[in-house]
Design a protein around this motif. Structure first.
Motif, PDB file in Angstrom:
ATOM      1  N   PRO A  25       0.824  -1.202   0.000  1.00  0.00           N
ATOM      2  CA  PRO A  25       0.000   0.000   0.000  1.00  0.00           C
ATOM      3  C   PRO A  25       0.865   1.262   0.000  1.00  0.00           C
ATOM      4  N   PRO A  26       0.383   2.348  -0.585  1.00  0.00           N
ATOM      5  CA  PRO A  26       1.169   3.577  -0.601  1.00  0.00           C
ATOM      6  C   PRO A  26       1.318   4.144   0.810  1.00  0.00           C
ATOM      7  N   GLU A  27       2.463   4.722   1.073  1.00  0.00           N
ATOM      8  CA  GLU A  27       2.698   5.324   2.375  1.00  0.00           C
ATOM      9  C   GLU A  27       2.066   6.708   2.407  1.00  0.00           C
ATOM     10  N   PRO A  28       1.521   7.104   3.539  1.00  0.00           N
ATOM     11  CA  PRO A  28       0.890   8.415   3.614  1.00  0.00           C
ATOM     12  C   PRO A  28       1.919   9.533   3.452  1.00  0.00           C
ATOM     13  N   VAL A  29       1.483  10.607   2.852  1.00  0.00           N
ATOM     14  CA  VAL A  29       2.341  11.764   2.656  1.00  0.00           C
ATOM     15  C   VAL A  29       2.306  12.593   3.930  1.00  0.00           C
ATOM     16  N   LEU A  30       3.464  12.867   4.468  1.00  0.00           N
ATOM     17  CA  LEU A  30       3.551  13.651   5.688  1.00  0.00           C
ATOM     18  C   LEU A  30       3.823  15.104   5.335  1.00  0.00           C
ATOM     19  N   ALA A  31       3.114  16.008   5.996  1.00  0.00           N
ATOM     20  CA  ALA A  31       3.323  17.432   5.767  1.00  0.00           C
ATOM     21  C   ALA A  31       4.652  17.851   6.379  1.00  0.00           C
ATOM     22  N   SER A  32       5.331  18.754   5.704  1.00  0.00           N
ATOM     23  CA  SER A  32       6.591  19.232   6.246  1.00  0.00           C
ATOM     24  C   SER A  32       6.309  20.114   7.457  1.00  0.00           C
ATOM     25  N   PRO A  33       7.195  20.101   8.418  1.00  0.00           N
ATOM     26  CA  PRO A  33       6.946  20.906   9.615  1.00  0.00           C
ATOM     27  C   PRO A  33       6.937  22.397   9.266  1.00  0.00           C
ATOM     28  N   LYS A  34       6.020  23.116   9.898  1.00  0.00           N
ATOM     29  CA  LYS A  34       5.912  24.546   9.625  1.00  0.00           C
ATOM     30  C   LYS A  34       6.971  25.298  10.416  1.00  0.00           C
ATOM     31  N   VAL A  35       7.432  26.383   9.837  1.00  0.00           N
ATOM     32  CA  VAL A  35       8.424  27.224  10.477  1.00  0.00           C
ATOM     33  C   VAL A  35       7.694  28.359  11.176  1.00  0.00           C
ATOM     34  N   GLY A  36       7.995  28.560  12.447  1.00  0.00           N
ATOM     35  CA  GLY A  36       7.406  29.676  13.178  1.00  0.00           C
ATOM     36  C   GLY A  36       7.983  31.001  12.692  1.00  0.00           C
ATOM     37  N   ARG A  37       7.215  32.047  12.830  1.00  0.00           N
ATOM     38  CA  ARG A  37       7.662  33.360  12.332  1.00  0.00           C
ATOM     39  C   ARG A  37       8.921  33.851  13.030  1.00  0.00           C
ATOM     40  N   GLU A  94      11.325  31.917  14.363  1.00  0.00           N
ATOM     41  CA  GLU A  94      12.421  30.945  14.295  1.00  0.00           C
ATOM     42  C   GLU A  94      13.392  31.352  13.196  1.00  0.00           C
ATOM     43  N   PRO A  95      14.621  30.842  13.254  1.00  0.00           N
ATOM     44  CA  PRO A  95      15.573  31.151  12.176  1.00  0.00           C
ATOM     45  C   PRO A  95      15.051  30.651  10.828  1.00  0.00           C
ATOM     46  N   CYS A  96      15.330  31.395   9.809  1.00  0.00           N
ATOM     47  CA  CYS A  96      14.845  31.053   8.468  1.00  0.00           C
ATOM     48  C   CYS A  96      15.554  29.792   7.972  1.00  0.00           C
ATOM     49  N   LYS A 121      18.615  35.206   9.501  1.00  0.00           N
ATOM     50  CA  LYS A 121      17.553  36.124   9.911  1.00  0.00           C
ATOM     51  C   LYS A 121      16.368  35.320  10.428  1.00  0.00           C
ATOM     52  N   LYS A 122      15.462  36.018  11.114  1.00  0.00           N
ATOM     53  CA  LYS A 122      14.214  35.386  11.510  1.00  0.00           C
ATOM     54  C   LYS A 122      13.390  35.162  10.250  1.00  0.00           C
ATOM     55  N   PHE A 123      12.560  34.119  10.297  1.00  0.00           N
ATOM     56  CA  PHE A 123      11.737  33.761   9.137  1.00  0.00           C
ATOM     57  C   PHE A 123      10.847  34.928   8.719  1.00  0.00           C
ATOM     58  N   LYS A 124      10.282  35.670   9.688  1.00  0.00           N
ATOM     59  CA  LYS A 124       9.357  36.762   9.349  1.00  0.00           C
ATOM     60  C   LYS A 124      10.065  37.919   8.657  1.00  0.00           C
ATOM     61  N   CYS A 181      12.188  35.065   4.411  1.00  0.00           N
ATOM     62  CA  CYS A 181      11.365  34.423   3.379  1.00  0.00           C
ATOM     63  C   CYS A 181       9.866  34.619   3.564  1.00  0.00           C
ATOM     64  N   ASP A 182       9.412  34.950   4.787  1.00  0.00           N
ATOM     65  CA  ASP A 182       7.997  35.160   5.015  1.00  0.00           C
ATOM     66  C   ASP A 182       7.593  36.614   4.762  1.00  0.00           C
ATOM     67  N   ALA A 183       8.554  37.480   4.611  1.00  0.00           N
ATOM     68  CA  ALA A 183       8.263  38.903   4.420  1.00  0.00           C
ATOM     69  C   ALA A 183       7.591  39.107   3.080  1.00  0.00           C
ATOM     70  N   PRO A 184       6.569  39.975   3.025  1.00  0.00           N
ATOM     71  CA  PRO A 184       5.940  40.258   1.736  1.00  0.00           C
ATOM     72  C   PRO A 184       6.905  40.973   0.817  1.00  0.00           C
ATOM     73  N   LEU A 185       6.792  40.677  -0.449  1.00  0.00           N
ATOM     74  CA  LEU A 185       7.662  41.301  -1.425  1.00  0.00           C
ATOM     75  C   LEU A 185       7.297  42.776  -1.532  1.00  0.00           C
ATOM     76  N   THR A 186       8.301  43.606  -1.450  1.00  0.00           N
ATOM     77  CA  THR A 186       8.048  45.036  -1.599  1.00  0.00           C
ATOM     78  C   THR A 186       8.355  45.430  -3.020  1.00  0.00           C
ATOM     79  N   SER A 187       7.443  46.169  -3.590  1.00  0.00           N
ATOM     80  CA  SER A 187       7.671  46.599  -4.963  1.00  0.00           C
ATOM     81  C   SER A 187       8.328  47.968  -4.953  1.00  0.00           C
TER      82      SER A 187
END
Length: 93
Positions: free
Chosen positions: A56-68, A70-72, A78-81, A84-90
């Motif tokens: 049988p196929p093995e279940p797909v596990l979700a990758s652990p989420k990074v807290g805002r 926590e280190p990126c 840098k902190k994740f927020k 990589c979590d920062a909105p793109l500034t135009s």
């Protein structure tokens, strides 16, 4: 959805000869696979459900989420927020 080869979802098998049907039935009984067998001499043999029931196929596990705060995970230090979590500034000219 129920696993393949169970009472709720039996494996569907198609064979061409009575001898092959007996072999498949014995194999399924030995491995505890519930099946529905069709004896159809004009159609090609299909035992793919039995093969999927054995592995049988093995279940797909979700990758652990990074807290805002926590280190990126990109390794910038840098902190994740702030990275990589920062909105793109135009930039407008």
């Amino acid at each position: 959805m129920a696993n393949l080869g169970t009472r709720k979802n039996p494996a569907i098998v198609r064979v061409q000869t009575l001898q092959r049907a007996e072999e498949i039935a014995e194999f399924c009984d030995d491995h505890g696979i519930i099946f529905i067998l069709g004896l159809e001499p004009d159609e090609p043999e299909d035992i793919s459900h039995i093969l999927r029931a054995l592995e049988p196929p093995e279940p797909v596990l979700a990758s652990p989420k990074v807290g805002r705060n926590e280190p990126c995970p990109c390794g910038s230090g840098k902190k994740f927020k702030k990275c990589c979590d920062a909105p793109l500034t135009s930039t407008t000219p």
